[in-house]
Design a protein around this motif. Structure first.
Motif, PDB file in Angstrom:
ATOM      1  N   MET A  73      61.025  24.006  61.421  1.00  0.00           N
ATOM      2  CA  MET A  73      61.013  22.090  62.119  1.00  0.00           C
ATOM      3  C   MET A  73      62.074  21.682  59.735  1.00  0.00           C
ATOM      4  N   LEU A  74      61.299  21.898  58.960  1.00  0.00           N
ATOM      5  CA  LEU A  74      62.246  21.809  57.690  1.00  0.00           C
ATOM      6  C   LEU A  74      63.448  22.203  57.655  1.00  0.00           C
ATOM      7  N   VAL A  86      60.279  14.431  61.411  1.00  0.00           N
ATOM      8  CA  VAL A  86      59.738  15.320  60.681  1.00  0.00           C
ATOM      9  C   VAL A  86      59.605  15.248  62.739  1.00  0.00           C
ATOM     10  N   TRP A 113      55.654  16.427  57.124  1.00  0.00           N
ATOM     11  CA  TRP A 113      55.623  17.716  57.926  1.00  0.00           C
ATOM     12  C   TRP A 113      54.041  18.000  57.470  1.00  0.00           C
ATOM     13  N   ARG A 114      54.120  18.566  56.143  1.00  0.00           N
ATOM     14  CA  ARG A 114      52.311  19.375  55.408  1.00  0.00           C
ATOM     15  C   ARG A 114      51.101  18.736  56.634  1.00  0.00           C
ATOM     16  N   ARG A 154      50.837  18.008  59.316  1.00  0.00           N
ATOM     17  CA  ARG A 154      50.578  18.086  60.880  1.00  0.00           C
ATOM     18  C   ARG A 154      50.097  19.537  60.668  1.00  0.00           C
ATOM     19  N   SER A 176      51.761  22.649  60.628  1.00  0.00           N
ATOM     20  CA  SER A 176      52.693  23.132  59.394  1.00  0.00           C
ATOM     21  C   SER A 176      52.259  24.041  58.963  1.00  0.00           C
TER      22      SER A 176
END
Length: 241
Positions: free
Chosen positions: A1-2, A102, A161-162, A164, A167
């Protein structure tokens, strides 16, 4: 994702800013860097100021136009310190922007675009974007340099992101070591009480000093090694009395 979140730098003047931006990216898990007609690149200064993120610099792609840099992206957010005349959607808060990016990056590439050090993005370049974002700052002095702006927005993306559930991110925590048993704590408090009485520290029989100290150590939660250190200190004091 990132890996689907791209940082685009347009006509960066000082190569050191490329290195610092790469460093800001890597600390937040971002690796896709695209440079639009940088003044000097490759350059030793970019590598030097990357300070551990030389791989991000080495993998950076150089293109001729902003359109080329973002042609495959489903959302392109231009970072701008001022509102423009173009009726583009504007993110007032970077965290809201980051959450959207994201979510989209789970399936497709997205981009954050940063302009020149002195005057940012031109109006024509903003037209290549689908959205704008500004970083709230002191209205009397809201000036961020290029790498600072990259760091702030990259952090917001990483935070979104983190948070989620998919993640898999776990905050690193220092190891505290095993905690003492109740019996070990009871021995410590009895030892402490003995030393306090022998030293004359406790002079008021009705004071709640011992209870207060016990509460203090309960809040502190010393591990077994730390409790052993305290017992050693008490032994030393006891021998000197």
């Amino acid at each position: 994702m990132l890996s689907n979140i791209r940082i685009v730098l347009v006509q960066t003047f000082h190569p050191g800013n490329i290195g610092q931006a790469a460093r800001a990216m890597k600390t937040m898990g971002l690796t896709d860097l695209v440079l639009v007609t940088p003044r000097r690149f490759p350059d030793h200064e970019a590598d030097r100021l990357a300070a551990g993120a030389e791989d991000v610099v080495a993998d950076a792609r150089v293109v001729d136009t902003l359109s080329e840099a973002v042609s495959d992206c489903v959302q392109v957010v231009g970072a701008s310190a001022r509102l423009r005349s173009q009726p583009l959607p504007h993110y007032d808060e970077p965290d809201v922007m980051a959450q959207t990016l994201v979510e989209l990056a789970a399936e497709d590439p997205v981009a954050l675009v940063f302009g020149r050090e002195r005057f940012g993005l031109t109006n024509d370049e903003i037209q290549c974007c689908s959205h704008q974002v500004s970083i709230p700052a002191n209205p009397d002095y809201g000036i961020l340099n290029l790498s600072q702006a990259v760091q702030v927005l990259a952090y917001e993306v990483f935070r979104a992101w983190r948070q989620r559930p998919d993640s898999g991110y776990q905050t690193p925590r220092p190891s505290t070591g095993p905690l003492p048993t109740r019996q070990q704590l009871d021995y410590f408090h009895a030892h402490l009480s003995r030393v306090m009485h022998a030293s004359g520290f406790l002079t008021q029989p009705h004071a709640r000093t011992e209870q207060q100290l016990q509460a203090l150590f309960n809040r502190a939660q010393p591990n077994r090694k730390e409790l052993s250190l305290l017992r050693g200190l008490l032994n030393s004091l006891e021998e000197s009395l």
